[in-house]
Design an enzyme around this catalytic site. Structure first.
Site, PDB file in Angstrom:
ATOM      1  N   GLY A  46     -34.123-100.460 -66.474  1.00 48.27           N
ATOM      2  CA  GLY A  46     -34.431 -99.419 -65.500  1.00 48.27           C
ATOM      3  C   GLY A  46     -34.068 -98.063 -66.079  1.00 48.27           C
ATOM      4  O   GLY A  46     -33.165 -97.955 -66.912  1.00 48.27           O
ATOM      5  N   GLN A  51     -32.104 -89.065 -66.195  1.00 44.19           N
ATOM      6  CA  GLN A  51     -31.466 -89.575 -67.423  1.00 44.19           C
ATOM      7  C   GLN A  51     -32.139 -89.029 -68.676  1.00 44.19           C
ATOM      8  O   GLN A  51     -31.558 -89.098 -69.773  1.00 44.19           O
ATOM      9  CB  GLN A  51     -31.506 -91.109 -67.453  1.00 44.19           C
ATOM     10  CG  GLN A  51     -30.620 -91.754 -66.391  1.00 44.19           C
ATOM     11  CD  GLN A  51     -30.687 -93.265 -66.491  1.00 44.19           C
ATOM     12  OE1 GLN A  51     -31.569 -93.892 -65.931  1.00 44.19           O
ATOM     13  NE2 GLN A  51     -29.770 -93.845 -67.238  1.00 44.19           N
ATOM     14  N   CYS A  94     -25.290 -98.997 -67.634  1.00 45.61           N
ATOM     15  CA  CYS A  94     -26.249 -97.900 -67.481  1.00 45.61           C
ATOM     16  C   CYS A  94     -26.487 -97.302 -68.858  1.00 45.61           C
ATOM     17  O   CYS A  94     -25.551 -97.141 -69.643  1.00 45.61           O
ATOM     18  CB  CYS A  94     -25.665 -96.853 -66.536  1.00 45.61           C
ATOM     19  SG  CYS A  94     -26.731 -95.428 -66.287  1.00 45.61           S
ATOM     20  N   LEU A  95     -27.746 -96.961 -69.146  1.00 48.37           N
ATOM     21  CA  LEU A  95     -28.063 -96.360 -70.440  1.00 48.37           C
ATOM     22  C   LEU A  95     -27.355 -95.017 -70.609  1.00 48.37           C
ATOM     23  O   LEU A  95     -27.162 -94.554 -71.729  1.00 48.37           O
ATOM     24  CB  LEU A  95     -29.577 -96.190 -70.594  1.00 48.37           C
ATOM     25  CG  LEU A  95     -30.363 -97.519 -70.669  1.00 48.37           C
ATOM     26  CD1 LEU A  95     -31.858 -97.262 -70.620  1.00 48.37           C
ATOM     27  CD2 LEU A  95     -29.995 -98.293 -71.924  1.00 48.37           C
ATOM     28  N   HIS A 136     -29.667 -98.728 -57.922  1.00 50.49           N
ATOM     29  CA  HIS A 136     -28.996 -98.021 -59.028  1.00 50.49           C
ATOM     30  C   HIS A 136     -29.850 -96.825 -59.479  1.00 50.49           C
ATOM     31  O   HIS A 136     -29.339 -95.715 -59.666  1.00 50.49           O
ATOM     32  CB  HIS A 136     -28.768 -99.011 -60.173  1.00 50.49           C
ATOM     33  CG  HIS A 136     -28.196 -98.429 -61.426  1.00 50.49           C
ATOM     34  ND1 HIS A 136     -26.975 -98.811 -61.938  1.00 50.49           N
ATOM     35  CD2 HIS A 136     -28.688 -97.507 -62.306  1.00 50.49           C
ATOM     36  CE1 HIS A 136     -26.733 -98.129 -63.061  1.00 50.49           C
ATOM     37  NE2 HIS A 136     -27.762 -97.342 -63.311  1.00 50.49           N
ATOM     38  N   GLU A 137     -31.173 -97.052 -59.621  1.00 52.24           N
ATOM     39  CA  GLU A 137     -32.049 -95.962 -60.097  1.00 52.24           C
ATOM     40  C   GLU A 137     -32.183 -94.858 -59.048  1.00 52.24           C
ATOM     41  O   GLU A 137     -32.196 -93.675 -59.388  1.00 52.24           O
ATOM     42  CB  GLU A 137     -33.437 -96.498 -60.474  1.00 52.24           C
ATOM     43  CG  GLU A 137     -33.466 -97.599 -61.537  1.00 52.24           C
ATOM     44  CD  GLU A 137     -32.625 -97.325 -62.760  1.00 52.24           C
ATOM     45  OE1 GLU A 137     -32.462 -96.151 -63.129  1.00 52.24           O
ATOM     46  OE2 GLU A 137     -32.087 -98.304 -63.322  1.00 52.24           O
ATOM     47  N   HIS A 140     -29.382 -92.496 -59.170  1.00 52.54           N
ATOM     48  CA  HIS A 140     -29.510 -91.476 -60.222  1.00 52.54           C
ATOM     49  C   HIS A 140     -30.218 -90.230 -59.681  1.00 52.54           C
ATOM     50  O   HIS A 140     -29.895 -89.110 -60.066  1.00 52.54           O
ATOM     51  CB  HIS A 140     -30.340 -92.014 -61.398  1.00 52.54           C
ATOM     52  CG  HIS A 140     -29.549 -92.785 -62.413  1.00 52.54           C
ATOM     53  ND1 HIS A 140     -28.514 -92.239 -63.128  1.00 52.54           N
ATOM     54  CD2 HIS A 140     -29.667 -94.063 -62.855  1.00 52.54           C
ATOM     55  CE1 HIS A 140     -28.018 -93.149 -63.964  1.00 52.54           C
ATOM     56  NE2 HIS A 140     -28.702 -94.273 -63.816  1.00 52.54           N
TER      57      HIS A 140
HETATM   58 NI    NI Z   1     -28.392 -96.108 -64.897  1.00 49.55          NI
END
Ligand code: NI
Length: 193
Positions: A46, A51, A94-95, A136-137, A140
């Site tokens: 995701g 991000q 998370c990235l 989660h997304e 963000h």
């Molecule tokens: Ni994330």
């Protein structure tokens, strides 16, 4: 398509609230396609527009690229319109918070309303990893990271370590050395949301 650089915490852009898109036009579709390519390359399941430094309410997900029934999901202006009372716990990563993982509790089932890549309004009921990933997304888009759901003690420890890693990387680059740490390899893409 193009690979976009992924921001890592702490970064003020990750704490900002993103704005809805007015329409899914060519620019938004391009952003979705670039984000999807960036997510696959990371690898992750995701990715949200902030991000990659774009403060628009756009997210992409693919929780199982082997499973062609669902395929990737590209969403503009996603919102949770229904959430279950019962919760589920999942070990999230998370990235933008590389190499750190923590259990996060969220509603087990949600219905998300969004505009798809063709600008068509969709409602999707989901559970399991997909429900976790979508929440989660969407977090963000409101400037919330998974570490904001855990104790401040653990959060501050993670942020300190991330800063230390970044400084080491910058020092290595300045000295022209190969990085002493290899980058951000998630232990498993299923934990890179
Ligand atoms: Ni994330």
């Amino acid at each position: 398509m193009a690979l976009l650089p992924i921001l890592t915490a702490p970064d003020p852009r990750l704490k900002k609230k993103s704005l809805p898109v007015e329409a899914v036009d060519a620019g938004v579709r391009q952003l979705m396609d670039d984000m999807l390519e960036t997510m696959y390359a990371a690898p992750g399941i995701g990715l949200a527009a902030p991000q990659v430094g774009v403060l628009k309410r756009v997210i992409v997900l693919d929780i199982d690229r082997e499973d062609t029934r669902t395929g990737p999901l590209l969403m503009a202006n996603p919102e949770i319109v229904e959430a279950s009372d019962d919760d589920a716990t999942y070990e999230e990563g998370c990235l933008s918070v590389p190499e750190h993982y923590s259990d996060v509790v969220r509603p087990a089932r949600v219905t998300v309303r969004y505009l798809d890549r063709d600008g068509k309004k969709q409602d999707l009921a989901c559970e399991g990893l997909l429900a976790t990933c979508i929440q989660h997304e969407i977090d963000h888009l409101d400037g919330i990271l998974f570490i904001d759901h855990i104790s401040s003690l653990k959060r501050n420890m993670i942020l300190r370590k991330l800063l230390k890693t970044r400084k080491e990387k910058e020092r290595d680059e300045a000295e022209g050395k190969a990085p002493s740490r290899t980058r951000d390899q998630a232990k498993d893409p299923e934990h890179a949301l």
